[in-house]
Design an enzyme around this catalytic site. Structure first.
Site, short mmCIF file in Angstrom:
data_model
loop_
_atom_site.label_atom_id
_atom_site.label_comp_id
_atom_site.label_asym_id
_atom_site.label_seq_id
_atom_site.Cartn_x
_atom_site.Cartn_y
_atom_site.Cartn_z
N ARG A 88 39.41 32.05 25.95
CA ARG A 88 40.86 32.25 26.08
C ARG A 88 41.23 33.57 25.42
NH1 ARG A 88 39.92 28.48 28.75
NH2 ARG A 88 40.90 26.39 28.82
N LYS A 113 43.59 32.49 37.94
CA LYS A 113 42.36 32.13 38.64
C LYS A 113 42.56 32.17 40.16
CE LYS A 113 38.63 28.72 38.53
NZ LYS A 113 38.06 27.61 37.74
N ARG A 147 33.85 23.88 36.83
CA ARG A 147 33.08 23.90 35.60
C ARG A 147 33.61 22.85 34.62
NH1 ARG A 147 33.51 27.49 30.93
NH2 ARG A 147 31.52 27.58 29.85
#
Length: 325
Positions: free
Chosen positions: A322, A187, A122
């Protein structure tokens, strides 16, 4: 030649240069040259005088027959002809987009690659993946309506990938809006949806999925955010063919349901596994930064944030999310 060499080394055992040369029909010097190339690509190949070459860890080379075998009865009868496995490509999304550009109807065409030269995540970020060690997959699907018909599709696809990971054995995987899968806040997988079509339809979607099965030390240094791979989570070598079969099966089921019912069936399961649900977050939008509390997602998959004075809905591509602390 390189793909065959990796296949011979995939068991993690030592193989002499002479043995490999005979199998490949090349000289020992040529074997040495190809081993050096594999090391340059990021594979951990050990060379020991008198014993030969071995990988630091065994790996599972992608194999169409094994993927279909793992899928069993859930595999469509013609999936063999719609599943491409290639050794190296610039981007699986780009490859698949070009491959299906002249096909009249596209409902579940897949491409997997052992390595990508220009994989993207992304916001234009490069997708880092150690060759022959991770899952890099793209899927093409055509919807009859316009682009508005696919609103929320990236979130639904995230639900599918999370389910596949859970079935493999990764518990407690969570989702981050709009297209990441996290484990303990790091992630584990990412998705990228590219949409092509006119306002009246049809609309073609190319979905890219990257799953960290195993990242080596050198590649780890190129990743600019907290990450984790399945090898660390499960403590064993990941059978990427089984993983690919699970991801493909869940994506096919998800896209079929989405075609018939839209995003509605996926809103609750997505929200129930949202890592930031109910948390304070920082939203980075252009040069601005805002703080608020996540209240969930709406019927279109938009992220609802409660700010000091009002609630605002954000859509994919607008923000970077975040933790606020």
């Amino acid at each position: 030649m390189r793909a065959q060499l990796v296949k011979f080394l995939s068991d993690g055992a030592f193989h002499s240069g002479t043995e490999l040369g005979k199998k490949l029909g090349i000289t020992r010097a040529a074997v040495c040259k190809n081993i050096h190339r594999l090391k340059q690509l990021g594979l951990d190949v050990h060379s020991v005088t008198g014993r030969g070459y071995k990988l630091d860890q065994p790996l599972f080379v992608l194999d169409k027959k094994r993927i279909l075998k793992f899928m069993g009865a859930s595999a469509p009868t013609d999936l063999r002809d719609r599943l491409y496995i290639i050794d190296q490509v610039d981007s699986t999304n780009r490859f698949l987009s070009e491959r299906v550009s002249q096909v009249e109807s596209v409902r579940g065409v897949f491409c997997l690659a052992e390595m990508q030269r220009a994989g993207r995540g992304r916001r234009g970020r490069a997708w880092v993946a150690t060759p022959y060690s991770n899952l890099m997959l793209s899927m093409a699907w055509e919807f009859p309506g316009g682009p508005g018909m696919v609103t929320g599709l990236s979130l639904a696809a995230g639900v599918a990938v999370r389910r596949a990971l859970e079935e493999y054995g990764v518990s407690d995987a969570m989702l981050k809006w709009p297209n990441d899968v996290l484990w303990n806040g790091r992630k584990l997988a990412g998705l990228l949806v590219e949409v092509q079509g006119e306002a009246a339809g049809p609309t073609r979607v190319i979905l890219g999925v990257g799953v960290n099965a195993r990242i080596n030390r050198n590649d780890a240094g190129r990743i600019d955010q907290p990450w984790v791979d399945m090898r660390d989570i499960l403590g064993k070598t990941i059978d990427r063919n089984r993983l690919a079969a699970l991801v493909i099966r869940h994506l096919l089921s998800t896209f079929q349901t989405f075609s018939e019912k839209g995003f509605a069936p996926f809103r609750k399961p997505w929200q129930s596994h949202h890592y930031y649900q109910g948390r304070r977050v920082r939203l980075i939008q252009g040069d601005g930064e805002y703080t608020g509390t996540v209240e969930g997602i709406n019927d279109d998959g938009g992220l609802m944030i409660r700010h000091a004075k009002a609630r605002k809905v954000y859509h994919s591509g607008e923000i970077s999310l975040r933790s606020a602390g």
